[in-house]
Design a protein around this motif. Structure first.
Motif, PDB file in Angstrom:
ATOM      1  N   ARG A  35     -40.280  -7.433   5.268  1.00  0.00           N
ATOM      2  CA  ARG A  35     -40.072  -8.103   6.558  1.00  0.00           C
ATOM      3  C   ARG A  35     -39.784  -9.585   6.382  1.00  0.00           C
ATOM      4  NH1 ARG A  35     -44.140  -7.803  11.314  1.00  0.00           N
ATOM      5  NH2 ARG A  35     -42.400  -8.956  12.260  1.00  0.00           N
ATOM      6  N   VAL A  36     -40.595 -10.264   5.587  1.00  0.00           N
ATOM      7  CA  VAL A  36     -40.372 -11.700   5.434  1.00  0.00           C
ATOM      8  C   VAL A  36     -39.077 -11.975   4.675  1.00  0.00           C
ATOM      9  CG1 VAL A  36     -42.810 -12.307   5.642  1.00  0.00           C
ATOM     10  CG2 VAL A  36     -41.844 -11.899   3.371  1.00  0.00           C
ATOM     11  N   ARG A  37     -38.733 -11.120   3.727  1.00  0.00           N
ATOM     12  CA  ARG A  37     -37.455 -11.292   3.029  1.00  0.00           C
ATOM     13  C   ARG A  37     -36.294 -11.220   4.005  1.00  0.00           C
ATOM     14  NH1 ARG A  37     -35.587  -6.339  -0.382  1.00  0.00           N
ATOM     15  NH2 ARG A  37     -35.265  -5.657   1.781  1.00  0.00           N
ATOM     16  N   ASP A  38     -36.333 -10.237   4.897  1.00  0.00           N
ATOM     17  CA  ASP A  38     -35.217 -10.019   5.818  1.00  0.00           C
ATOM     18  C   ASP A  38     -35.243 -10.960   7.018  1.00  0.00           C
ATOM     19  OD1 ASP A  38     -34.498  -7.967   4.116  1.00  0.00           O
ATOM     20  OD2 ASP A  38     -35.396  -6.396   5.362  1.00  0.00           O
ATOM     21  N   GLU A  39     -36.424 -11.174   7.597  1.00  0.00           N
ATOM     22  CA  GLU A  39     -36.514 -11.915   8.844  1.00  0.00           C
ATOM     23  C   GLU A  39     -36.669 -13.422   8.658  1.00  0.00           C
ATOM     24  OE1 GLU A  39     -39.544 -10.147  11.323  1.00  0.00           O
ATOM     25  OE2 GLU A  39     -38.872  -8.112  10.845  1.00  0.00           O
ATOM     26  N   GLU A  40     -37.132 -13.849   7.506  1.00  0.00           N
ATOM     27  CA  GLU A  40     -37.355 -15.277   7.265  1.00  0.00           C
ATOM     28  C   GLU A  40     -36.344 -15.875   6.291  1.00  0.00           C
ATOM     29  OE1 GLU A  40     -39.864 -17.211   8.864  1.00  0.00           O
ATOM     30  OE2 GLU A  40     -39.682 -15.372  10.066  1.00  0.00           O
ATOM     31  N   SER A  41     -35.280 -15.168   5.987  1.00  0.00           N
ATOM     32  CA  SER A  41     -34.336 -15.638   4.967  1.00  0.00           C
ATOM     33  C   SER A  41     -33.724 -16.990   5.321  1.00  0.00           C
ATOM     34  CB  SER A  41     -33.238 -14.598   4.732  1.00  0.00           C
ATOM     35  OG  SER A  41     -32.540 -14.319   5.947  1.00  0.00           O
ATOM     36  N   ASP A  42     -33.357 -17.182   6.583  1.00  0.00           N
ATOM     37  CA  ASP A  42     -32.762 -18.463   6.985  1.00  0.00           C
ATOM     38  C   ASP A  42     -33.777 -19.600   6.867  1.00  0.00           C
ATOM     39  OD1 ASP A  42     -30.375 -17.211   7.498  1.00  0.00           O
ATOM     40  OD2 ASP A  42     -30.639 -17.160   9.679  1.00  0.00           O
ATOM     41  N   ASN A  43     -35.013 -19.322   7.259  1.00  0.00           N
ATOM     42  CA  ASN A  43     -36.049 -20.357   7.175  1.00  0.00           C
ATOM     43  C   ASN A  43     -36.409 -20.674   5.729  1.00  0.00           C
ATOM     44  OD1 ASN A  43     -36.258 -20.596   9.987  1.00  0.00           O
ATOM     45  ND2 ASN A  43     -37.719 -18.908  10.108  1.00  0.00           N
ATOM     46  N   ILE A  44     -36.425 -19.652   4.881  1.00  0.00           N
ATOM     47  CA  ILE A  44     -36.692 -19.882   3.454  1.00  0.00           C
ATOM     48  C   ILE A  44     -35.586 -20.752   2.858  1.00  0.00           C
ATOM     49  CG2 ILE A  44     -36.814 -18.771   1.188  1.00  0.00           C
ATOM     50  CD1 ILE A  44     -38.141 -16.358   2.671  1.00  0.00           C
ATOM     51  N   ALA A  45     -34.349 -20.456   3.219  1.00  0.00           N
ATOM     52  CA  ALA A  45     -33.235 -21.270   2.729  1.00  0.00           C
ATOM     53  C   ALA A  45     -33.359 -22.709   3.209  1.00  0.00           C
ATOM     54  CB  ALA A  45     -31.909 -20.665   3.183  1.00  0.00           C
ATOM     55  N   ALA A  46     -33.753 -22.892   4.476  1.00  0.00           N
ATOM     56  CA  ALA A  46     -33.915 -24.242   5.024  1.00  0.00           C
ATOM     57  C   ALA A  46     -35.040 -24.985   4.324  1.00  0.00           C
ATOM     58  CB  ALA A  46     -34.185 -24.169   6.526  1.00  0.00           C
ATOM     59  N   ALA A  47     -36.140 -24.277   4.048  1.00  0.00           N
ATOM     60  CA  ALA A  47     -37.252 -24.899   3.328  1.00  0.00           C
ATOM     61  C   ALA A  47     -36.831 -25.282   1.915  1.00  0.00           C
ATOM     62  CB  ALA A  47     -38.445 -23.946   3.283  1.00  0.00           C
ATOM     63  N   GLY A  48     -36.072 -24.414   1.257  1.00  0.00           N
ATOM     64  CA  GLY A  48     -35.570 -24.715  -0.076  1.00  0.00           C
ATOM     65  C   GLY A  48     -34.658 -25.929  -0.082  1.00  0.00           C
ATOM     66  N   GLU A  49     -33.817 -26.054   0.935  1.00  0.00           N
ATOM     67  CA  GLU A  49     -32.937 -27.223   1.042  1.00  0.00           C
ATOM     68  C   GLU A  49     -33.747 -28.495   1.233  1.00  0.00           C
ATOM     69  OE1 GLU A  49     -29.552 -27.659   0.807  1.00  0.00           O
ATOM     70  OE2 GLU A  49     -29.499 -25.598   0.078  1.00  0.00           O
ATOM     71  N   ALA A  50     -34.797 -28.412   2.032  1.00  0.00           N
ATOM     72  CA  ALA A  50     -35.647 -29.588   2.250  1.00  0.00           C
ATOM     73  C   ALA A  50     -36.298 -30.040   0.954  1.00  0.00           C
ATOM     74  CB  ALA A  50     -36.711 -29.279   3.304  1.00  0.00           C
ATOM     75  N   VAL A  51     -36.793 -29.087   0.175  1.00  0.00           N
ATOM     76  CA  VAL A  51     -37.396 -29.418  -1.119  1.00  0.00           C
ATOM     77  C   VAL A  51     -36.345 -30.016  -2.049  1.00  0.00           C
ATOM     78  CG1 VAL A  51     -38.449 -28.448  -3.200  1.00  0.00           C
ATOM     79  CG2 VAL A  51     -39.245 -27.721  -0.931  1.00  0.00           C
ATOM     80  N   ALA A  52     -35.171 -29.394  -2.116  1.00  0.00           N
ATOM     81  CA  ALA A  52     -34.110 -29.883  -2.996  1.00  0.00           C
ATOM     82  C   ALA A  52     -33.642 -31.273  -2.579  1.00  0.00           C
ATOM     83  CB  ALA A  52     -32.946 -28.900  -2.992  1.00  0.00           C
TER      84      ALA A  52
END
Length: 251
Positions: free
Chosen positions: A20-37
């Motif tokens: 569920r989190v892989r599929d439903e949170e993918s955009d948010n995970i990408a956004a969090a990764g961009e913030a860290v980067a």
């Protein structure tokens, strides 16, 4: 010995949540990764905070093989829970107003840094104020929480808000209120919590997304290697020397 039916059910529940989190949170995970980067590329620093068992997911990305050397634990004495006596003191400290501000004011965190705040319920004063105060200081805040708590419980902070209300990016763990995946006849209380599994996966997925973003920009992610493989200590020594002014768990 026969296979445990309940053990299998826990794996099924955990796998379902991870999907569920892989599929439903993918955009948010990408956004969090961009913030860290973004922060790494700009010369900023990374911090993670969690109280109680939520601290386990925060600790999981600090000073470990395959992790970013720049991720620092924002420690609040006593709130891990099992490192104080009585252990219930940790839960009590989560409800203390003003503690987060005192911790941030005495920490090396500053504007432009990233703070990941991990709190399953997101309802106690400490994580709410940690996010509020961090944003006021100019940090970017990533919240890792279960949005279900904000929908089904009441905030314990004077603002009547939750962690999710004070974040630049929210990662929803999808954990149900109560954090227990199983029930069984003859067992009075629900059991088998999966929050640590799912929250740690969200943290590691975020760091993976950050590494991908940095490589896309032509930058080498500041990763640590295992000290238990040949050359690991030498590699880590070079990384620690290069980024020493952004690593605080050595001091």
């Amino acid at each position: 010995m026969s296979e445990s039916k309940l053990a299998g059910q826990f794996f099924d529940a955990a796998i379902g949540l991870l999907q569920r989190v892989r599929d439903e949170e993918s955009d948010n995970i990408a956004a969090a990764g961009e913030a860290v980067a973004d922060t790494v590329a700009a010369g900023g620093r990374l911090f993670a905070f969690g109280a109680g068992h939520s601290s386990l997911a925060a600790q999981d990305v600090v000073y470990r093989a395959g992790g970013f050397a720049l991720m620092n634990l924002l420690a609040v004495p006593g709130v891990v829970g099992v490192d104080v006596m009585p252990a219930t003191l940790g839960s009590a400290l989560e409800r203390v107003d003003g503690l987060a501000g005192a911790v941030l004011d005495s920490s090396p965190a500053k504007a432009g840094d990233v703070l990941v705040v991990v709190s399953l319920s997101g309802r106690n004063a400490l994580p709410v104020e940690m996010a509020m105060n961090a944003r006021a200081l100019g940090l970017k805040v990533i919240g890792v929480t279960s949005v279900a708590y904000a929908e089904e419980t009441k905030s314990r902070h004077v603002s009547n808000t939750f962690l999710k209300d004070h974040c630049d990016v929210v990662l929803d763990s999808k954990i149900a209120v109560g954090d227990a995946e199983l029930s069984h006849e003859g067992i009075e209380a629900p059991f088998a919590p999966a929050s640590t599994v799912v929250t740690s996966a969200l943290m590691q997925a975020t760091m993976a997304a950050a590494a991908e973003s940095l490589v896309r920009r032509g930058l080498e992610p500041p990763l640590l290697r295992s000290g238990n493989v040949d050359g690991g200590h030498e590699w880590n020594g070079r990384v620690m020397a290069e980024y020493g002014d952004r690593i605080f768990y050595r001091r």
